[in-house]
Design an enzyme around this catalytic site. Structure first.
Site, PDB file in Angstrom:
ATOM      1  N   TYR A 102     -11.544  -1.278   0.191  1.00  0.00           N
ATOM      2  CA  TYR A 102     -11.448  -0.871   1.608  1.00  0.00           C
ATOM      3  C   TYR A 102     -10.105  -0.222   1.897  1.00  0.00           C
ATOM      4  O   TYR A 102      -9.920   0.360   2.969  1.00  0.00           O
ATOM      5  CB  TYR A 102     -11.681  -2.073   2.528  1.00  0.00           C
ATOM      6  CG  TYR A 102     -10.451  -2.850   2.954  1.00  0.00           C
ATOM      7  CD1 TYR A 102      -9.819  -3.729   2.075  1.00  0.00           C
ATOM      8  CD2 TYR A 102      -9.916  -2.716   4.229  1.00  0.00           C
ATOM      9  CE1 TYR A 102      -8.701  -4.445   2.467  1.00  0.00           C
ATOM     10  CE2 TYR A 102      -8.787  -3.432   4.618  1.00  0.00           C
ATOM     11  CZ  TYR A 102      -8.181  -4.286   3.727  1.00  0.00           C
ATOM     12  OH  TYR A 102      -7.065  -4.985   4.124  1.00  0.00           O
ATOM     13  N   ARG A 103      -9.181  -0.239   0.940  1.00  0.00           N
ATOM     14  CA  ARG A 103      -7.799   0.163   1.199  1.00  0.00           C
ATOM     15  C   ARG A 103      -7.091   0.137  -0.143  1.00  0.00           C
ATOM     16  O   ARG A 103      -7.505  -0.584  -1.049  1.00  0.00           O
ATOM     17  CB  ARG A 103      -7.199  -0.906   2.113  1.00  0.00           C
ATOM     18  CG  ARG A 103      -5.878  -0.632   2.775  1.00  0.00           C
ATOM     19  CD  ARG A 103      -5.551  -1.855   3.629  1.00  0.00           C
ATOM     20  NE  ARG A 103      -4.344  -1.689   4.415  1.00  0.00           N
ATOM     21  CZ  ARG A 103      -3.752  -2.689   5.080  1.00  0.00           C
ATOM     22  NH1 ARG A 103      -4.277  -3.895   5.052  1.00  0.00           N
ATOM     23  NH2 ARG A 103      -2.669  -2.468   5.781  1.00  0.00           N
ATOM     24  N   TYR A 150       0.818  -1.210   0.000  1.00  0.00           N
ATOM     25  CA  TYR A 150       0.000   0.000   0.000  1.00  0.00           C
ATOM     26  C   TYR A 150       0.858   1.270   0.000  1.00  0.00           C
ATOM     27  O   TYR A 150       0.348   2.359   0.198  1.00  0.00           O
ATOM     28  CB  TYR A 150      -0.960  -0.032   1.184  1.00  0.00           C
ATOM     29  CG  TYR A 150      -1.883  -1.232   1.152  1.00  0.00           C
ATOM     30  CD1 TYR A 150      -2.953  -1.275   0.256  1.00  0.00           C
ATOM     31  CD2 TYR A 150      -1.667  -2.339   1.970  1.00  0.00           C
ATOM     32  CE1 TYR A 150      -3.779  -2.385   0.189  1.00  0.00           C
ATOM     33  CE2 TYR A 150      -2.495  -3.458   1.908  1.00  0.00           C
ATOM     34  CZ  TYR A 150      -3.548  -3.478   1.010  1.00  0.00           C
ATOM     35  OH  TYR A 150      -4.372  -4.572   0.942  1.00  0.00           O
TER      36      TYR A 150
END
Lengths: 518, 518
Positions: free
Chosen positions: A462-463, A89
């Protein structure tokens, strides 16, 4: 289209000097090597697009307050990280090039462990290994949930809505009480901690009036300096098993059965349910199997399944608690699954005193990171993680759609459906060799396409990786992006100088979005 | 000191006319009788201190948006209520006299019930009886949690952090997805609902970026127009029991044992654990027992316990689920409690097909309201409800301190410890006869004293009556009321004209607080 926001100027020497004045010169890292060492190790471009101007590593709330005061005056944005291991991420890297990384890894005290009530209070630099070691070294009968890669910060992971696979695996739901330095330097405590000397800060989450805990999750509205977390009382017994569902089409009935067991709390954790490539990437490299063009053929997939004793879907479940409950739960799970599966489900049982390896305890590990070596070269991955209903027909249909796209573009289908009570976190790792320009380009465009495909089904992520935060935020488009208007309004009020994590999760009211953004 | 905020002017005739124009004259209620019928029925003063100027009863989101537009222009505050039955905390009455009550009880559609995923989507006017009847009438195998008084709104109760006593009893934690009209008239959806046509709005709570669901709980930051709520899949079997702990001092071990069972999810609901007066107030009147001065003597309490077969503490627990789990849980509960209790714990068992009355299902009831008749006259009660750690020694010490104060001032000690995993909601009803001026004065000053006593222990209230909202908010004093500064800042940004629920939970940045406030 991928969207980025304009970059900002590097931090000035004058500002750096002021930061050195408050935290000591040795904790202001600004050499070329320093800055490179904070690159996203999986960055598509090698890292310069998201390079920080410098890294600040304070050790106290007061130092953070002082840094924030200066950042406001100098208009220098800060990108707070717990331990900077948010791999897949963006790791430690900021959205906005030339931001300063606020590295909190020196704030690594375990401030409290309450054995009776089963909770702890941690600084953001405490890693999963630190907490685990502390519990072990002090014989504290409390267990924790760990994510697939446990290299990172316990609180940092919860603040990014990370997930684990034991009963306490919804990490951000286990938070109970945060201390936060706001962008104006004020310090608040959420929940009951908003009372001075509260006796219940880690006992009850909600407090009085609006609840602000989730305000600081996936957030650019403050710097979390302490976090309460609930821990699991050590159970008497655990039992774990891997269930191999042989056929691709089994996803439909398997998800339905597993989700029902999850919803009824027979299975008390979110269930990993993954494709063969998932296991293969940890246990081998792609070249061991296939060196041709395109995605790994189904026939090769069958070989992998045979070699590693996998199903098309392999699900891991466990039950934990009093012996009678564990025994009863095993019976119920068997009755629900065996008739359809056509074979027995065998559990490995652990009882107090047995070696931990037999247990379903969350033990920190970094083995999952092996996956990045799949394609060879300097590997990397990003996560594509839409949320879906935990319904079998939907899961199968989406898996079919996804796999067809992967096959079409020539990418190996690494997917996991983490099955919750009512939702699924469909975490897909898009693996690549960073030295293979073509592959990197393919992965980038695949990611973009997948966001669109999910969006068409009404599924949102969600991310997501720092490169794609704007794009994901764009899909939250109810009422012409009403959520963005609310986010921007709150952001402008609490952070008028835009100094905390600009661009985080697509919240960036001060920076015009480039072409392709809305 | 009790603190109040300055009152505001009544709504103008011009404004009322404009409201009539958008929702129809019949839904703007402004006669003396109308306004009186929305008084808090338990108000100390009869109600005029909190009387509304008028009541508006819209039927749609669009009507609410139109009302909010006018309210902003006319600077006329609105006090939204679901069904207005928040008894003990002010019912429908606004903090600020002359606010307009925004009565949402006409918005009473059950918009969706998803049987497979076990959730529903409700308008705020849907009552517990409505939802229960709908599930029954349609043979939907989903159960709900109900509060002690189930007269109110399902969503409204969750938005005030109401509690129930079945596995879905933490009502605000069961919310999943809200639709909210903000004070500027914009409409947002929280969580995954922030994506247009989301497929997961009621499946996954958190969304992307900061989570705003709790922003609208105990809140003055918007008008909730739709709420998602998780429901419980009907279990195969339930077993329930009442455990009578004979002595006052038993609270220590009982709370410890019950909290441990709760934390380990053997007991999957928050446990009511109450004093004898609690049962007596529902089953009888005080005059049946005692007509002397002061609090009911301990000897009379013993008579009550004997007559109604109560312990000093009576706890109600239940287990629900697959038959094997329920059987195992009963065994574990018995083993944990019987040795200390010195007698058997008997469960009443329900299996599918048995009469509902034998089950542990949440069935709406208003029987608890009988309690207000305890002292005779026109009765009333307010709730004093601090949150404590779920630890036996603390619970006993606090009960002892409280009871001594009740005895000293001459009030009967009605208390319940609702035992959660790590916290206790210590809900005390202060009962009174509204026609007894002296008693009313005594209760008011008792409440104030109790807030202070709790505060000294580090315990803060989770909820409180409109008369005492400022006082409770004052106890949240960490870092010189940092929470208030944050609340005020967000309130001023989202609601610059202060039109939604001014004073709710002590958030009132526009109104100077009277003497005694900080």
């Amino acid at each position: 289209m991928q969207t980025t926001i304009d970059e900002i100027a590097p931090v000035s020497d004058g500002a750096l000097e002021r930061f050195r004045g408050v935290i000591g010169a040795q904790w202001v890292l600004s050499s070329v090597d320093d800055r490179r060492s904070y690159h996203d190790p999986y960055a598509f471009d090698g890292g310069p697009e998201h390079e920080a101007s410098a890294i600040l590593a304070p050790q106290s709330v007061e130092e953070i307050q002082a840094i924030i005061r200066i950042a406001n005056e100098e208009k220098t944005p800060l990108w707070p990280v717990g331990r900077g291991k948010n791999l897949g991420y963006g790791a430690a890297a900021p959205v906005l090039r030339n931001s300063l990384i606020l590295d909190l890894s020196r704030m690594n005290r375990i401030l409290e462990v309450d054995e009776k009530s089963a909770h702890c209070l941690l600084e953001p630099g405490v890693g999963f290994f630190d907490l685990y070691d502390h519990l072990q070294a002090n014989n504290i009968p409390l267990w924790m949930s760990v994510p697939g890669n446990s290299w990172g910060s316990v609180i940092g992971n919860a603040l990014d809505r990370g997930i684990g696979y034991t009963p306490y695996g919804d990490h951000c739901d286990m938070l109970c009480g945060l201390e936060v330095v706001l962008p104006d330097g004020d310090v608040i405590r959420t929940g009951m901690g908003a009372m001075d000397n509260a006796s219940t800060w880690q006992h009850y989450r909600h407090g009085y009036g609006p609840g602000w805990e989730q305000m600081f999750v996936q957030s650019s509205l403050g710097v979390v300096t302490k976090g309460g977390l609930w821990l699991q009382p050590e159970p008497e017994m655990t039992a774990k098993t891997e269930i191999r569902f042989p056929k691709f089409e089994d996803a439909e009935w398997a998800v339905d059965v597993l989700a029902d067991l999850r919803r009824r709390d027979i299975i008390q954790h979110n269930i990993v349910f993954g494709s063969p490539i998932r296991a293969a990437t940890v246990l081998s490299q792609r070249a061991d199997w296939y060196e041709g063009e395109g995605a790994i053929p189904d026939a090769v997939c069958e070989e992998i399944m045979a070699k590693f004793n996998l199903g098309w879907w392999t699900g891991k479940i466990n039950v934990q608690g009093h012996a009678e409950i564990v025994e009863a739960s095993m019976k119920i799970i068997r009755a629900a699954i065996e008739p359809r599966l056509g074979k027995e489900v065998d559990f490995e049982v652990w009882r107090k005193g047995d070696p931990i390896s037999k247990s379903a305890r969350g033990v920190p590990t970094t083995i999952g990171l092996q996956a990045v070596n799949w394609y060879g070269g300097r590997g990397g991955h990003i996560g594509f993680a839409p949320v879906m209903p935990s319904k079998g027909a939907e899961a199968l249909a989406f898996a079919r759609k996804m796999k067809a796209i992967y096959d079409e573009v020539g990418q190996d289908y690494y997917t996991t459906f983490t099955i919750g009570r009512r939702h699924i976190n469909n975490v897909n790792l898009l693996l690549y060799d960073r030295d293979d320009v073509e592959m990197v380009a393919r992965v980038k465009s695949l990611f973009t396409r997948l966001v669109d495909v999910a969006r068409a089904e009404g599924y949102a992520e969600y991310r997501g990786h720092i490169d794609f935060m704007d794009m994901i935020a764009d899909t939250y488009d109810f009422n012409d992006h009403a959520l963005r208007r609310l986010n921007d309004k709150v952001k402008k009020t609490l952070d008028p100088n835009n100094i905390i994590a600009p661009g985080r999760n697509g919240i960036s009211p001060y920076h015009p979005r480039k072409e392709g953004a809305e």
